[in-house]
Design a protein around this motif. Structure first.
Motif, PDB file in Angstrom:
ATOM      1  N   GLN A  90      38.631  15.619  39.680  1.00  0.00           N
ATOM      2  CA  GLN A  90      39.668  15.774  38.738  1.00  0.00           C
ATOM      3  C   GLN A  90      39.319  16.861  37.665  1.00  0.00           C
ATOM      4  OE1 GLN A  90      40.625  11.876  37.764  1.00  0.00           O
ATOM      5  NE2 GLN A  90      42.529  12.362  36.929  1.00  0.00           N
ATOM      6  N   HIS A  91      38.026  16.587  36.872  1.00  0.00           N
ATOM      7  CA  HIS A  91      37.653  17.600  35.901  1.00  0.00           C
ATOM      8  C   HIS A  91      36.686  18.552  36.503  1.00  0.00           C
ATOM      9  CE1 HIS A  91      40.007  15.176  32.914  1.00  0.00           C
ATOM     10  NE2 HIS A  91      39.544  14.186  33.538  1.00  0.00           N
ATOM     11  N   PHE A  92      36.670  19.755  35.864  1.00  0.00           N
ATOM     12  CA  PHE A  92      36.171  20.864  36.825  1.00  0.00           C
ATOM     13  C   PHE A  92      34.812  20.797  36.932  1.00  0.00           C
ATOM     14  CE2 PHE A  92      39.530  21.843  33.660  1.00  0.00           C
ATOM     15  CZ  PHE A  92      40.587  21.339  34.536  1.00  0.00           C
ATOM     16  N   ASN A  93      33.844  19.978  36.130  1.00  0.00           N
ATOM     17  CA  ASN A  93      32.390  19.975  35.975  1.00  0.00           C
ATOM     18  C   ASN A  93      31.685  21.313  36.157  1.00  0.00           C
ATOM     19  OD1 ASN A  93      33.354  17.440  36.051  1.00  0.00           O
ATOM     20  ND2 ASN A  93      31.939  16.739  37.897  1.00  0.00           N
ATOM     21  N   SER A 141      35.067  28.077  28.787  1.00  0.00           N
ATOM     22  CA  SER A 141      36.066  27.815  27.988  1.00  0.00           C
ATOM     23  C   SER A 141      37.114  29.090  27.618  1.00  0.00           C
ATOM     24  CB  SER A 141      35.189  27.698  26.534  1.00  0.00           C
ATOM     25  OG  SER A 141      34.566  28.704  26.280  1.00  0.00           O
ATOM     26  N   GLY A 145      43.130  25.713  32.729  1.00  0.00           N
ATOM     27  CA  GLY A 145      42.752  24.650  33.737  1.00  0.00           C
ATOM     28  C   GLY A 145      42.906  24.936  35.057  1.00  0.00           C
ATOM     29  N   LYS A 148      40.088  27.137  36.007  1.00  0.00           N
ATOM     30  CA  LYS A 148      38.773  26.562  36.198  1.00  0.00           C
ATOM     31  C   LYS A 148      38.687  25.531  37.419  1.00  0.00           C
ATOM     32  CE  LYS A 148      38.074  25.730  31.259  1.00  0.00           C
ATOM     33  NZ  LYS A 148      38.519  24.626  30.100  1.00  0.00           N
ATOM     34  N   GLN A 149      39.971  25.180  37.852  1.00  0.00           N
ATOM     35  CA  GLN A 149      39.828  24.300  39.075  1.00  0.00           C
ATOM     36  C   GLN A 149      39.870  25.121  40.341  1.00  0.00           C
ATOM     37  OE1 GLN A 149      38.738  21.583  40.312  1.00  0.00           O
ATOM     38  NE2 GLN A 149      40.211  20.062  39.692  1.00  0.00           N
ATOM     39  N   SER A 171      45.381  16.531  39.021  1.00  0.00           N
ATOM     40  CA  SER A 171      46.002  15.373  38.046  1.00  0.00           C
ATOM     41  C   SER A 171      45.768  15.786  36.654  1.00  0.00           C
ATOM     42  CB  SER A 171      45.457  14.048  38.630  1.00  0.00           C
ATOM     43  OG  SER A 171      44.260  13.938  38.546  1.00  0.00           O
ATOM     44  N   ALA A 172      44.693  16.665  36.339  1.00  0.00           N
ATOM     45  CA  ALA A 172      44.076  17.024  35.052  1.00  0.00           C
ATOM     46  C   ALA A 172      44.926  18.365  34.473  1.00  0.00           C
ATOM     47  CB  ALA A 172      42.854  17.028  34.725  1.00  0.00           C
ATOM     48  N   LEU A 173      45.883  18.662  35.468  1.00  0.00           N
ATOM     49  CA  LEU A 173      46.527  20.286  35.167  1.00  0.00           C
ATOM     50  C   LEU A 173      47.671  20.221  34.430  1.00  0.00           C
ATOM     51  CD1 LEU A 173      45.302  22.206  38.318  1.00  0.00           C
ATOM     52  CD2 LEU A 173      43.877  21.915  36.179  1.00  0.00           C
TER      53      LEU A 173
END
Length: 246
Positions: A90-93, A141, A145, A148-149, A171-173
């Protein structure tokens, strides 16, 4: 269709000393080249199931076979098998202190022992493919989003995985960025990549899944083709869920 590449047998995952049964006897298989989409309400065990497939969560009971090898066996070289399973979270790590190119080449050079030239050539080709070749020297940075994904997906592809696992990748986008990520996933599916996708994107499930699994309360309630699940679900629990989300 070809043989099973992943088999989950009676998977159990308990938390809080067994009080919470996140997975309660899950049996599932994934064939080579198949796109399996896992849907269900929050807290149904979808993400836990996905994370058990590559042992990011170690099952409390049951086993996982990957290409016929029981990877839950203590003797199995889990790192070797994990290299064949790309994972997108979910978060790109992404590593914030590294450029995009370095994020993408680190694992292939370290784990697959690729030369820097080979790793960079593959990374640049993949960046080109997702329309981000101009961002190779940017830092995470500096990206949106959605960008990044897309990077997270192609970073996983740099390892030449045999299976891609997606844990709610959109889901975080922001809503307007969801489409660009789903587009990359659709391309992968069309090329025959084996994929297991946990998602709330019912449109993607309808359009791209070979098979849809509906989970609730740590169990598989129903599975079938997108037509069977979305047009004629058999179980009341499935019907109730779809009535709320469609």
């Amino acid at each position: 269709m070809s043989a099973d590449i992943i088999q989950a047998m009676d998977l159990q995952k308990h938390f809080d000393g067994g009080d919470i049964k996140a997975l309660n006897g899950v049996n599932a298989s994934v064939k080579k080249g198949e796109v399996v989409v896992v849907i269900g309400p929050s807290g149904s065990g979808k993400s836990t199931f996905l994370r058990c497939l590559n042992l990011l969560e170690v099952p409390t009971g049951g086993k996982v076979l990957f290409e016929g090898v029981d990877i839950t066996d203590k003797k199995a070289d889990i790192n070797l098998h994990r290299q064949k399973m790309g994972m997108v979270f979910q978060h790109f790590n992404l590593f914030p202190h590294m450029t995009i190119l370095r994020n993408m080449t680190l694992a292939p050079m370290k784990l697959l022992k690729k030369s820097q030239a080979d790793a960079e050539a593959k990374a640049k080709a993949l960046l080109e493919r997702v329309g981000l070749s101009d961002r190779a020297n940017a830092y995470p940075s500096q990206l949106s989003g959605g960008q990044k994904q897309r990077i997270a997906i192609v970073r996983a592809l740099c390892m030449d995985p045999e299976v891609m696992l997606f844990d709610e990748p959109t889901s975080a986008l922001d809503p307007e960025m969801v489409g660009e990520v789903l587009e990359v996933m659709k391309e992968l599916a069309k090329e025959g990549m084996t994929m297991v996708v946990v998602t709330h994107e019912m449109g993607f499930a309808r359009e791209m899944a070979d098979r849809v699994i509906f989970m609730a309360e740590g169990k598989i309630v129903e599975e079938g083709t997108p037509e069977e699940i979305f047009m004629a679900p058999k179980q009341p629990r499935t019907r109730d869920f779809l009535a709320k989300v469609l």
